[in-house]
Design a protein around this motif. Structure first.
Motif, mmCIF file in Angstrom:
data_model
loop_
_atom_site.group_PDB
_atom_site.id
_atom_site.type_symbol
_atom_site.label_atom_id
_atom_site.label_comp_id
_atom_site.label_asym_id
_atom_site.label_seq_id
_atom_site.Cartn_x
_atom_site.Cartn_y
_atom_site.Cartn_z
ATOM 1 N N GLY A 168 -14.032 10.814 -5.187
ATOM 2 C CA GLY A 168 -13.271 9.776 -4.511
ATOM 3 C C GLY A 168 -12.193 9.188 -5.387
ATOM 4 N N ARG A 217 -11.706 14.928 -5.494
ATOM 5 C CA ARG A 217 -11.981 14.553 -4.100
ATOM 6 C C ARG A 217 -13.452 14.185 -3.926
ATOM 7 N N LEU A 268 -10.479 1.229 1.170
ATOM 8 C CA LEU A 268 -9.894 2.033 0.105
ATOM 9 C C LEU A 268 -10.198 3.502 0.345
ATOM 10 N N ASN A 269 -9.224 4.358 0.047
ATOM 11 C CA ASN A 269 -9.444 5.794 0.219
ATOM 12 C C ASN A 269 -9.914 6.438 -1.077
ATOM 13 N N GLU A 270 -10.532 5.666 -1.925
ATOM 14 C CA GLU A 270 -11.042 6.143 -3.200
ATOM 15 C C GLU A 270 -12.278 5.332 -3.542
ATOM 16 N N SER A 271 -13.110 5.870 -4.410
ATOM 17 C CA SER A 271 -14.238 5.105 -4.909
ATOM 18 C C SER A 271 -13.833 4.414 -6.205
ATOM 19 N N THR A 282 0.821 -1.217 0.000
ATOM 20 C CA THR A 282 0.000 0.000 0.000
ATOM 21 C C THR A 282 0.843 1.251 0.000
ATOM 22 N N ASP A 299 -17.973 3.208 -2.674
ATOM 23 C CA ASP A 299 -16.953 3.316 -1.634
ATOM 24 C C ASP A 299 -16.754 1.929 -1.033
#
Length: 566
Positions: A304, A301, A201-204, A21, A197
């Motif tokens: 995502g 942002r 994960l810090n993103e879609s 990661t 989401d």
């Protein structure tokens, strides 16, 4: 090297893969990368496509069948998958429990393998085990593409983690693929089911269902949270203006860009967010709230999505919304967004609609400008009472109506007034408004808001504004406004700019008026030497009488619909 264990949960069964990661960014898709084979493991490196398979409901199945029957079922399931893999030219990375991790150097070959697996599972004769129908395992398949390097331990990459999370959102018999996999395979047989989401994960991720003819197509939505919007929730009950909401409806039927204009704190953001919340279902591509000073980064942002290295954020954001019907609400502290960036976004995304909240128009061709209308006295009284309650006090409806009527329903003043009422009470507040209104608003947020708009006027517009201030509380018909403008070398566009900024507000009878707080803050500050040199048109006796009769402006009476002249 930062490492993380990605767990694809299946009841008591787990497939465990080592994931790196360190870099969570998504690299640009390219299939022209040279593939390399690791000398020890025989696994490829480069731009790869991963497939993860998993039996849905494996825990209830093993509990129902028992260990022996379930073991027989799993062995048959494994033979089918390995036969399909051999025909498709992929690599088996790891097998754990009822899960397979496969890798391919060709995205199209990966999707052909996934399709073969589902067809083979459906066509196989499965045992009944004493039940009234065959016991067939329902396998869910996820596919995702990205860069990965093989090592002695296999793969250490976030791309496997993403594949596992897509698999967790998939139903049995279904094949879900990522946007990156779809683009790499140039696969036409897909339907976009939304942005989601996914846990960890810090993103879609944008997910697509593979719809090759013969595959089952009717599935419930993924059992994970869909990213439909990032609209902030109001901190208090929202009191909206129905006429303003209807004006937005009409404008967006014919224009793709509308700008809600007016003084700061006049309710533009509240109106835009209320409208957006009420129309979420009309935009399958989502509704996104972004800041004026960072259109590209803010949109990423909101979606995502990560920023791509060596690429402008706006270009990356355009790729994600290009073909979708989406709404973007642009808001912020700056007077207005950069016209060039906004034009680039609209030009590249033909199905996009944009609502801008700004002091004045952006200035793009085809823009529809909607000045923020003042609510009627009924709603203004509710707004003031709500503000007073927020400061721990109370205000009855009669006193609230009297106060908002005194300030001509000037919404930017309500926050200051609610604080004053909470501290000193309604009687003292009314006395201050009657005796010392200029001192009350001087050096306040209201003062700053009004002066920021006045300072933005050019010299011709400022001279016209000063001339209109000499009329006091009188209303201006469009004829008088145009004559005054001509006398000061101004044009209709100069008047329109003052209307957009809410320095002039419409009445219910197609007239305009300068709200009382603006008159209080500006008229006393200019002596005769600062007045425009060109003569003002004299007031007729009718206007002189009207000057005394406008203490209660008609446009703040109950039940009157507010709209600008047509």
């Amino acid at each position: 090297m930062a490492r993380q264990t990605a767990l694809c949960m299946r009841g008591t069964q787990k497939a465990i893969f080592s994931v790196d990661t360190t870099d969570l960014t998504t690299a640009p898709i390219s299939t022209a990368v040279t593939q390399r084979i690791h000398t020890t493991t025989g696994l490829p490196s480069g731009f790869l496509t991963f497939i993860l398979t998993d039996i849905e409901g494996s825990t209830p199945l093993v509990c129902e069948l028992g260990d022996d029957r379930y073991r027989e079922l799993i062995q048959r399931h494994r033979r089918i998958i390995r036969q399909c893999l051999e025909r498709s030219g992929g690599y088996e990375v790891e097998t754990e429990g009822d899960s397979f991790l496969l890798v391919f150097t060709d995205a199209q070959a990966a999707l052909r393998c996934a399709t073969r697996i589902q067809f083979a599972l459906a066509d196989t004769v499965w045992p009944y085990y004493g039940y009234d129908r065959p016991v067939r395992p329902r396998v869910r398949i996820a596919a995702h593409s990205g860069y990965a390097e093989a090592s002695d331990q296999g793969y250490s990459t976030i791309e496997i983690h993403r594949t596992a999370r897509i698999c967790s959102a998939t139903h049995g018999d279904q094949i879900l693929i990522s946007e990156q996999c779809r683009a790499a395979a140039h696969e036409p047989h897909t339907i976009h089911i939304g942005d989601y989401d996914l846990k960890g994960l810090n993103e879609s991720l944008s997910l697509y269902q593979l719809t090759t003819p013969g595959l089952r197509a009717d599935f419930a939505p993924p059992p994970v949270r869909r990213r439909r919007h990032n609209l902030p929730q109001p901190y208090s009950h929202t009191i909206t203006h129905p006429d303003q909401m209807e004006r937005i409806n009409r404008a967006l039927e014919v224009q793709r860009l509308i700008t809600l204009t007016g003084l700061p704190r006049s309710g533009k953001t509240t109106t835009a967010l209320s409208w957006a919340h009420a129309h979420l279902d009309e935009f399958e591509g989502g509704v996104w709230y972004v800041n004026t000073d960072d259109l590209g980064g803010g949109l990423l942002r909101a979606l995502g999505k990560p920023v791509e290295p060596f690429r402008a954020p706006l270009d990356t954001a355009i790729e994600h919304v290009r073909d979708r019907r989406s709404l973007v609400v642009v808001d912020g502290q700056d007077p207005r967004p950069d016209p060039g960036r906004l034009r680039a976004l609209l030009d590249a995304c033909p199905r996009l609609r944009v609502i801008v909240c700004a002091r004045e128009a952006v200035g793009l061709e085809g823009e529809s400008t909607l000045p923020q209308l003042a609510p009627g006295i009924e709603r203004c009284a509710k707004l003031l009472r709500q503000g007073v309650r927020a400061h721990g006090s109370d205000l009855d409806d009669t006193d609230a109506r009297r106060i908002v009527n005194t300030v001509d329903c000037f919404v930017p003043a309500f926050e200051l007034l609610s604080q004053l009422v909470a501290v000193s009470g309604p009687i003292a507040t009314q006395q201050e408004l009657t005796n010392n209104p200029c001192e009350l608003f001087e050096h306040s947020v209201v003062d700053h808001s009004v002066h920021s708009c006045v300072r933005a006027l050019d010299s011709t517009q400022e001279g016209l504004f000063r001339a209109l201030l000499t009329y006091g509380s009188a209303r201006f018909g469009i004829g008088l406004l145009m004559r005054t403008a001509r006398n000061h070398g101004a044009h209709f566009s100069d008047l329109k700019r003052m209307i957009d900024m809410a320095l002039l507000v419409p009445t219910s009878e197609a007239h305009y008026r300068i709200p009382a707080p603006i008159r209080w803050l500006h008229r006393p500050r200019w002596d005769d030497r600062l007045r425009p040199t060109m003569p003002n048109p004299p007031l007729s006796p009718a206007w002189a009488q009207a000057e005394q009769g406008f203490d209660t402006p008609s446009y703040v009476q109950d039940g009157l619909a507010l709209s600008s002249p047509r």
